[in-house]
Motif scaffolding. Structure first.
Motif, PDB file in Angstrom:
ATOM      1  N   GLY A 164      30.799  27.825  54.999  1.00 33.15           N
ATOM      2  CA  GLY A 164      30.684  28.375  53.646  1.00 33.15           C
ATOM      3  C   GLY A 164      31.502  27.587  52.641  1.00 33.15           C
ATOM      4  N   PHE A 165      32.687  27.180  53.038  1.00 29.17           N
ATOM      5  CA  PHE A 165      33.543  26.386  52.157  1.00 29.17           C
ATOM      6  C   PHE A 165      32.895  25.042  51.847  1.00 29.17           C
ATOM      7  CE2 PHE A 165      37.038  23.330  51.533  1.00 29.17           C
ATOM      8  CZ  PHE A 165      37.664  23.923  50.454  1.00 29.17           C
ATOM      9  N   GLY A 192      31.914  25.538  48.173  1.00 32.89           N
ATOM     10  CA  GLY A 192      33.124  25.085  47.506  1.00 32.89           C
ATOM     11  C   GLY A 192      34.120  26.210  47.298  1.00 32.89           C
ATOM     12  N   PRO A 193      35.353  25.827  46.972  1.00 32.21           N
ATOM     13  CA  PRO A 193      36.429  26.820  46.872  1.00 32.21           C
ATOM     14  C   PRO A 193      36.302  27.761  45.672  1.00 32.21           C
ATOM     15  CG  PRO A 193      37.232  24.666  46.229  1.00 32.21           C
ATOM     16  CD  PRO A 193      35.843  24.475  46.757  1.00 32.21           C
ATOM     17  N   ILE A 243      31.215  34.970  46.181  1.00 30.14           N
ATOM     18  CA  ILE A 243      30.227  35.294  47.206  1.00 30.14           C
ATOM     19  C   ILE A 243      30.777  36.375  48.131  1.00 30.14           C
ATOM     20  CG2 ILE A 243      28.999  34.372  49.213  1.00 30.14           C
ATOM     21  CD1 ILE A 243      28.848  31.707  47.656  1.00 30.14           C
ATOM     22  N   GLY A 244      32.046  36.267  48.504  1.00 27.65           N
ATOM     23  CA  GLY A 244      32.672  37.279  49.351  1.00 27.65           C
ATOM     24  C   GLY A 244      32.685  38.648  48.699  1.00 27.65           C
ATOM     25  N   LYS A 245      32.996  38.684  47.407  1.00 22.80           N
ATOM     26  CA  LYS A 245      33.015  39.957  46.677  1.00 22.80           C
ATOM     27  C   LYS A 245      31.611  40.557  46.615  1.00 22.80           C
ATOM     28  CE  LYS A 245      34.353  42.038  42.272  1.00 22.80           C
ATOM     29  NZ  LYS A 245      33.210  42.912  42.218  1.00 22.80           N
ATOM     30  N   ASP A 255      30.463  44.115  48.195  1.00 26.67           N
ATOM     31  CA  ASP A 255      29.800  45.144  47.385  1.00 26.67           C
ATOM     32  C   ASP A 255      28.467  45.560  48.006  1.00 26.67           C
ATOM     33  OD1 ASP A 255      31.887  45.053  45.598  1.00 26.67           O
ATOM     34  OD2 ASP A 255      30.833  43.790  44.136  1.00 26.67           O
ATOM     35  N   THR A 256      27.729  44.585  48.522  1.00 25.18           N
ATOM     36  CA  THR A 256      26.439  44.868  49.149  1.00 25.18           C
ATOM     37  C   THR A 256      26.621  45.735  50.389  1.00 25.18           C
ATOM     38  OG1 THR A 256      25.551  42.766  48.343  1.00 25.18           O
ATOM     39  CG2 THR A 256      24.392  43.809  50.177  1.00 25.18           C
ATOM     40  N   ILE A 257      27.591  45.398  51.215  1.00 21.00           N
ATOM     41  CA  ILE A 257      27.853  46.187  52.422  1.00 21.00           C
ATOM     42  C   ILE A 257      28.275  47.606  52.050  1.00 21.00           C
ATOM     43  CG2 ILE A 257      29.375  46.411  54.439  1.00 21.00           C
ATOM     44  CD1 ILE A 257      27.253  44.248  54.734  1.00 21.00           C
TER      45      ILE A 257
END
Length: 61
Positions: A17-18, A22-23, A29-31, A35-37
């Motif tokens: 993913g990185f 990119g950083p 994307i993690g947030k 939120d989706t979960i």
């Protein structure tokens, strides 16, 4: 075997993913994924409550 992710698998997913996103984009994307979960779990809980309520109505008839 396929039910859980180990430390190595999570590390590989994060590295890929990185490299792809990119950083700067990875936290966003993690947030969004979190939120989706959260919304999915809320919808599943609401559906389960609706089914229990419907079962209660059916039993009372």
């Amino acid at each position: 075997m396929f039910g859980r992710l180990g430390g190595t698998e999570i590390l590989v997913i994060l590295v890929v993913g990185f490299l792809i996103f990119g950083p700067k984009k990875l936290p966003e994307i993690g947030k969004a994924f979190g939120d989706t979960i959260r919304e999915f779990k809320k919808s599943a809980k609401d559906s389960k409550e609706d089914v229990k309520e419907a079962e209660g109505i059916e039993e009372s008839k």
